[in-house]
Design a protein around this motif. Structure first.
Motif, PDB file in Angstrom:
ATOM      1  N   TYR A 164       0.822  -1.214   0.000  1.00 61.53           N
ATOM      2  CA  TYR A 164       0.000   0.000   0.000  1.00 61.53           C
ATOM      3  C   TYR A 164       0.855   1.262   0.000  1.00 61.53           C
ATOM      4  O   TYR A 164       0.510   2.257  -0.622  1.00 61.53           O
ATOM      5  N   TYR A 199       2.174   1.637  -3.549  1.00 61.81           N
ATOM      6  CA  TYR A 199       1.077   2.047  -4.419  1.00 61.81           C
ATOM      7  C   TYR A 199       0.755   3.528  -4.198  1.00 61.81           C
ATOM      8  O   TYR A 199       0.521   4.274  -5.156  1.00 61.81           O
ATOM      9  N   GLY A 200       0.792   3.946  -2.949  1.00 68.46           N
ATOM     10  CA  GLY A 200       0.583   5.361  -2.642  1.00 68.46           C
ATOM     11  C   GLY A 200       1.610   6.248  -3.324  1.00 68.46           C
ATOM     12  O   GLY A 200       1.282   7.307  -3.852  1.00 68.46           O
ATOM     13  N   LEU A 214       0.768   6.458  -7.031  1.00 68.38           N
ATOM     14  CA  LEU A 214      -0.422   7.286  -7.251  1.00 68.38           C
ATOM     15  C   LEU A 214      -0.098   8.770  -7.093  1.00 68.38           C
ATOM     16  O   LEU A 214      -0.587   9.600  -7.871  1.00 68.38           O
ATOM     17  N   GLU A 215       0.726   9.110  -6.110  1.00 68.37           N
ATOM     18  CA  GLU A 215       1.131  10.509  -5.917  1.00 68.37           C
ATOM     19  C   GLU A 215       1.918  10.995  -7.130  1.00 68.37           C
ATOM     20  O   GLU A 215       1.692  12.100  -7.630  1.00 68.37           O
ATOM     21  N   LEU A 230       1.648  10.001 -10.108  1.00 66.47           N
ATOM     22  CA  LEU A 230       0.721  10.154 -11.225  1.00 66.47           C
ATOM     23  C   LEU A 230      -0.278  11.292 -11.015  1.00 66.47           C
ATOM     24  O   LEU A 230      -1.089  11.580 -11.888  1.00 66.47           O
ATOM     25  N   ASN A 270      -2.577  11.465  -8.540  1.00 68.48           N
ATOM     26  CA  ASN A 270      -3.839  11.019  -7.967  1.00 68.48           C
ATOM     27  C   ASN A 270      -3.730  11.063  -6.440  1.00 68.48           C
ATOM     28  O   ASN A 270      -3.609  10.037  -5.768  1.00 68.48           O
ATOM     29  N   ARG A 271      -3.771  12.258  -5.891  1.00 63.93           N
ATOM     30  CA  ARG A 271      -3.529  12.482  -4.465  1.00 63.93           C
ATOM     31  C   ARG A 271      -4.570  11.815  -3.566  1.00 63.93           C
ATOM     32  O   ARG A 271      -4.226  11.248  -2.543  1.00 63.93           O
ATOM     33  N   GLU A 319      -6.380   9.084  -3.987  1.00 62.69           N
ATOM     34  CA  GLU A 319      -6.121   7.641  -3.907  1.00 62.69           C
ATOM     35  C   GLU A 319      -4.818   7.362  -3.164  1.00 62.69           C
ATOM     36  O   GLU A 319      -4.715   6.380  -2.431  1.00 62.69           O
ATOM     37  N   ALA A 320      -3.831   8.218  -3.353  1.00 65.90           N
ATOM     38  CA  ALA A 320      -2.559   8.054  -2.642  1.00 65.90           C
ATOM     39  C   ALA A 320      -2.793   8.130  -1.143  1.00 65.90           C
ATOM     40  O   ALA A 320      -2.281   7.298  -0.375  1.00 65.90           O
ATOM     41  N   ASN A 350      -4.305   4.967   0.231  1.00 67.11           N
ATOM     42  CA  ASN A 350      -3.361   3.858   0.304  1.00 67.11           C
ATOM     43  C   ASN A 350      -2.327   4.063   1.400  1.00 67.11           C
ATOM     44  O   ASN A 350      -1.942   3.110   2.071  1.00 67.11           O
TER      45      ASN A 350
END
Length: 54
Positions: A13, A16-17, A20-21, A23, A25-26, A28-29, A32
């Motif tokens: 997780y 993945y966070g 996502l950061e 990309l 996508n805060r 969702e980050a 996670n």
């Protein structure tokens, strides 16, 4: 996929966070990183990330 294969791994997780950061996508980050911290309260990376986002 890793979150499905290893649902109790805080590292999954956390990693993945990070992705996502990167990309942008805060939201969702944050979710996670919270899950990672829930699984491992000693995860300083997740704790520091969340502290900076408050």
């Amino acid at each position: 996929m890793n979150t499905l294969l290893f649902p109790k791994s805080s590292n999954v997780y956390d990693s993945y966070g990070e992705i996502l950061e990167t990309l942008g996508n805060r939201k969702e980050a944050i979710l996670n990183y919270r899950k990672s911290l829930e699984l491992n309260p000693d995860n300083t990376n997740a704790a520091n990330y969340l502290k900076d986002k408050k």
